[in-house]
Write a protein that holds these residues in place. Structure first.
Motif, PDB file in Angstrom:
ATOM      1  N   ALA A  35      28.669 -22.497 -13.661  1.00 26.97           N
ATOM      2  CA  ALA A  35      27.627 -23.202 -14.400  1.00 26.97           C
ATOM      3  C   ALA A  35      26.400 -23.319 -13.499  1.00 26.97           C
ATOM      4  N   LYS A  36      25.336 -23.916 -14.002  1.00 28.97           N
ATOM      5  CA  LYS A  36      24.174 -24.181 -13.164  1.00 28.97           C
ATOM      6  C   LYS A  36      24.595 -25.065 -11.997  1.00 28.97           C
ATOM      7  N   TYR A  37      23.941 -24.898 -10.862  1.00 25.25           N
ATOM      8  CA  TYR A  37      24.345 -25.617  -9.651  1.00 25.25           C
ATOM      9  C   TYR A  37      24.439 -27.125  -9.878  1.00 25.25           C
ATOM     10  N   GLU A  38      23.540 -27.668 -10.680  1.00 31.72           N
ATOM     11  CA  GLU A  38      23.534 -29.109 -10.929  1.00 31.72           C
ATOM     12  C   GLU A  38      24.771 -29.559 -11.715  1.00 31.72           C
ATOM     13  N   ASP A  39      25.357 -28.648 -12.487  1.00 32.90           N
ATOM     14  CA  ASP A  39      26.550 -28.963 -13.273  1.00 32.90           C
ATOM     15  C   ASP A  39      27.840 -28.527 -12.581  1.00 32.90           C
ATOM     16  N   GLN A  40      27.692 -27.752 -11.541  1.00 30.76           N
ATOM     17  CA  GLN A  40      28.843 -27.169 -10.849  1.00 30.76           C
ATOM     18  C   GLN A  40      29.350 -28.162  -9.794  1.00 30.76           C
ATOM     19  N   VAL A  41      29.877 -29.282 -10.264  1.00 28.00           N
ATOM     20  CA  VAL A  41      30.217 -30.402  -9.376  1.00 28.00           C
ATOM     21  C   VAL A  41      31.706 -30.718  -9.381  1.00 28.00           C
ATOM     22  N   ASP A  79      36.102 -33.277  -7.114  1.00 25.57           N
ATOM     23  CA  ASP A  79      34.720 -33.246  -7.567  1.00 25.57           C
ATOM     24  C   ASP A  79      33.840 -33.971  -6.552  1.00 25.57           C
ATOM     25  N   THR A  80      32.570 -34.084  -6.863  1.00 21.63           N
ATOM     26  CA  THR A  80      31.625 -34.666  -5.909  1.00 21.63           C
ATOM     27  C   THR A  80      31.829 -36.163  -5.714  1.00 21.63           C
ATOM     28  N   SER A  81      32.591 -36.808  -6.589  1.00 19.51           N
ATOM     29  CA  SER A  81      32.888 -38.223  -6.359  1.00 19.51           C
ATOM     30  C   SER A  81      33.873 -38.400  -5.206  1.00 19.51           C
ATOM     31  N   ALA A  82      34.669 -37.366  -4.930  1.00 22.71           N
ATOM     32  CA  ALA A  82      35.625 -37.415  -3.832  1.00 22.71           C
ATOM     33  C   ALA A  82      35.040 -36.849  -2.540  1.00 22.71           C
ATOM     34  N   ALA A  99      26.778 -27.725  -6.730  1.00 20.96           N
ATOM     35  CA  ALA A  99      27.216 -26.388  -6.325  1.00 20.96           C
ATOM     36  C   ALA A  99      28.476 -26.398  -5.470  1.00 20.96           C
ATOM     37  N   MET A 100      29.545 -26.995  -5.972  1.00 16.11           N
ATOM     38  CA  MET A 100      30.852 -26.830  -5.330  1.00 16.11           C
ATOM     39  C   MET A 100      31.404 -25.481  -5.786  1.00 16.11           C
ATOM     40  N   TRP A 101      31.805 -24.660  -4.828  1.00 22.04           N
ATOM     41  CA  TRP A 101      32.166 -23.297  -5.234  1.00 22.04           C
ATOM     42  C   TRP A 101      33.105 -22.607  -4.251  1.00 22.04           C
ATOM     43  N   ALA A 102      33.628 -21.477  -4.723  1.00 17.93           N
ATOM     44  CA  ALA A 102      34.404 -20.518  -3.935  1.00 17.93           C
ATOM     45  C   ALA A 102      35.518 -21.156  -3.115  1.00 17.93           C
ATOM     46  N   PRO A 103      36.469 -21.839  -3.757  1.00 15.65           N
ATOM     47  CA  PRO A 103      37.543 -22.476  -2.991  1.00 15.65           C
ATOM     48  C   PRO A 103      38.434 -21.470  -2.270  1.00 15.65           C
ATOM     49  N   ALA A 104      38.962 -21.907  -1.133  1.00 17.32           N
ATOM     50  CA  ALA A 104      39.990 -21.177  -0.392  1.00 17.32           C
ATOM     51  C   ALA A 104      41.124 -22.152  -0.144  1.00 17.32           C
ATOM     52  N   VAL A 105      42.354 -21.751  -0.385  1.00 20.70           N
ATOM     53  CA  VAL A 105      43.458 -22.708  -0.361  1.00 20.70           C
ATOM     54  C   VAL A 105      44.618 -22.203   0.492  1.00 20.70           C
ATOM     55  N   PHE A 139      35.931 -25.382   0.635  1.00 19.86           N
ATOM     56  CA  PHE A 139      34.954 -25.143  -0.423  1.00 19.86           C
ATOM     57  C   PHE A 139      33.544 -25.120   0.174  1.00 19.86           C
ATOM     58  N   GLY A 140      32.637 -24.532  -0.557  1.00 16.43           N
ATOM     59  CA  GLY A 140      31.220 -24.621  -0.220  1.00 16.43           C
ATOM     60  C   GLY A 140      30.558 -25.637  -1.121  1.00 16.43           C
ATOM     61  N   ALA A 141      29.481 -26.253  -0.626  1.00 13.07           N
ATOM     62  CA  ALA A 141      28.775 -27.236  -1.451  1.00 13.07           C
ATOM     63  C   ALA A 141      27.298 -27.292  -1.075  1.00 13.07           C
TER      64      ALA A 141
END
Length: 319
Positions: free
Chosen positions: A53-59, A80-83, A90-96, A107-109
């Motif tokens: 989604a748009k960076y502002e919504d990608q939370v 999410d950004t509350s945690a 722009a939370m993105w591209a997780p690695a686990v 994650f990137g943010a």
């Protein structure tokens, strides 16, 4: 029923069951997701993608699990950004990965630039589906070193148990050595903290795995918003390379999809199969954020080279 006929039917049924694992539909999940990290925990496959989604919504980040690569269960908002208080967008591209009975999500943010707060973070949970909590309360890596934007991280466990992290956008890729508790980085064998290992044509999305003692390094090329996004690879004898580009593994198919890239790999040790997990843009979608997650089998030739992946599934979607 005649024994011969019964045996033939049984054999055909077994064949269908064996082949059904790979007969999953693409895209594997509904909705727009990208940059998928695939992994197998025990007998369950997991995919952790970017919410596209748009960076502002990608939370936020969702996760998906499956026993057979066909039927997927959604685990919403695992973090999410509350945690993660320092992450604003722009939370993105997780690695686990799993370590010592705990699950870690890198994650990137914030799509960070010089002088800004953001970069690569790490969260931890007691279950794959979370909820994940911020481990550090700040980015693990925020600085822009060797020209590499701190995004698109992949954490790799080497044969000796050492954890390395490959990361970087803007056409540069670094490798760092992680502390055992993932709270920071420590010097590499050559004494440096950051080592650039950028191969030819690299843009972003690094990934590493070992097969038959060799280090397979993979990455994305082209622009993620356009049709020419693709995946290439190299093979080396060391986790530090040198990584000489060998070939393209995944790219657009005018009959199926465009913008195919930013992948990961799942290895099923039970049957020694490899699956490439990636995103692509359906033919009827043009927005940069209209990306979907797909899985296809990844095969090798007799010399260990990765064969070009043939994308399967729907060419168009309507969510």
């Amino acid at each position: 029923m005649h024994p011969t006929i019964k045996n033939t039917i049984g054999a055909l049924s077994a064949l269908l069951i064996a082949s059904s694992l790979y007969a999953q539909k693409n895209p594997i999940i509904n909705g727009y997701y990208a940059d998928p990290e695939g992994i197998k925990y025990g007998d369950t496959y997991w995919v952790f993608p970017t919410f596209s989604a748009k960076y502002e919504d990608q939370v936020l980040l969702d996760a998906f699990s499956s026993k057979d690569l066909k039927t997927w269960t959604k685990h919403p908002r695992i973090v999410d950004t509350s945690a993660v208080k320092w992450a604003k967008r722009a939370m993105w591209a997780p690695a686990v990965l799993k370590k010592d009975k705990r699950y870690y999500l890198f994650f990137g943010a914030n799509d960070v630039h010089k002088g800004e707060v953001g970069g690569i973070g790490v969260a931890v949970a007691n279950k794959p589906e979370g909820p994940y909590k911020d481990l550090l309360g700040k980015p693990l890596i925020q600085e822009i070193v060797n020209g590499a934007q701190p995004i698109d991280q992949f954490v790799f466990k080497d044969k000796d148990g050492t954890y390395y992290m490959y990361y970087g956008g803007w056409g540069h890729c670094n490798v760092v050595k992680l502390k055992k508790d993932f709270t920071g980085i420590e010097p590499l064998p050559d004494g440096s903290l950051y080592k650039e290992i950028t191969p030819d044509k690299y843009v972003e999305g690094p990934y590493m795995f070992i097969r038959d003692g060799k280090y397979y390094f993979m990455w994305s090329e082209g622009g993620w918003t356009g049709p020419d996004y693709k995946v290439a690879y190299a093979i080396a004898d060391s986790p530090f390379g040198p990584f000489k580009r060998l070939n393209t593994v995944l790219e657009q198919d005018p009959a199926v999809a465009t913008g195919a890239g930013h992948h990961s790999v799942i290895h099923s040790a039970k049957d020694n199969k490899y699956y490439i997990v990636y995103h692509r843009r359906p033919l009827n979608k043009k927005s940069a954020h209209e990306r979907v997650v797909c899985i296809d089998e990844m095969k090798f030739d007799s010399e260990g080279h990765i064969l070009p992946v043939k994308m399967t599934g729907k060419a168009m979607v309507d969510f």
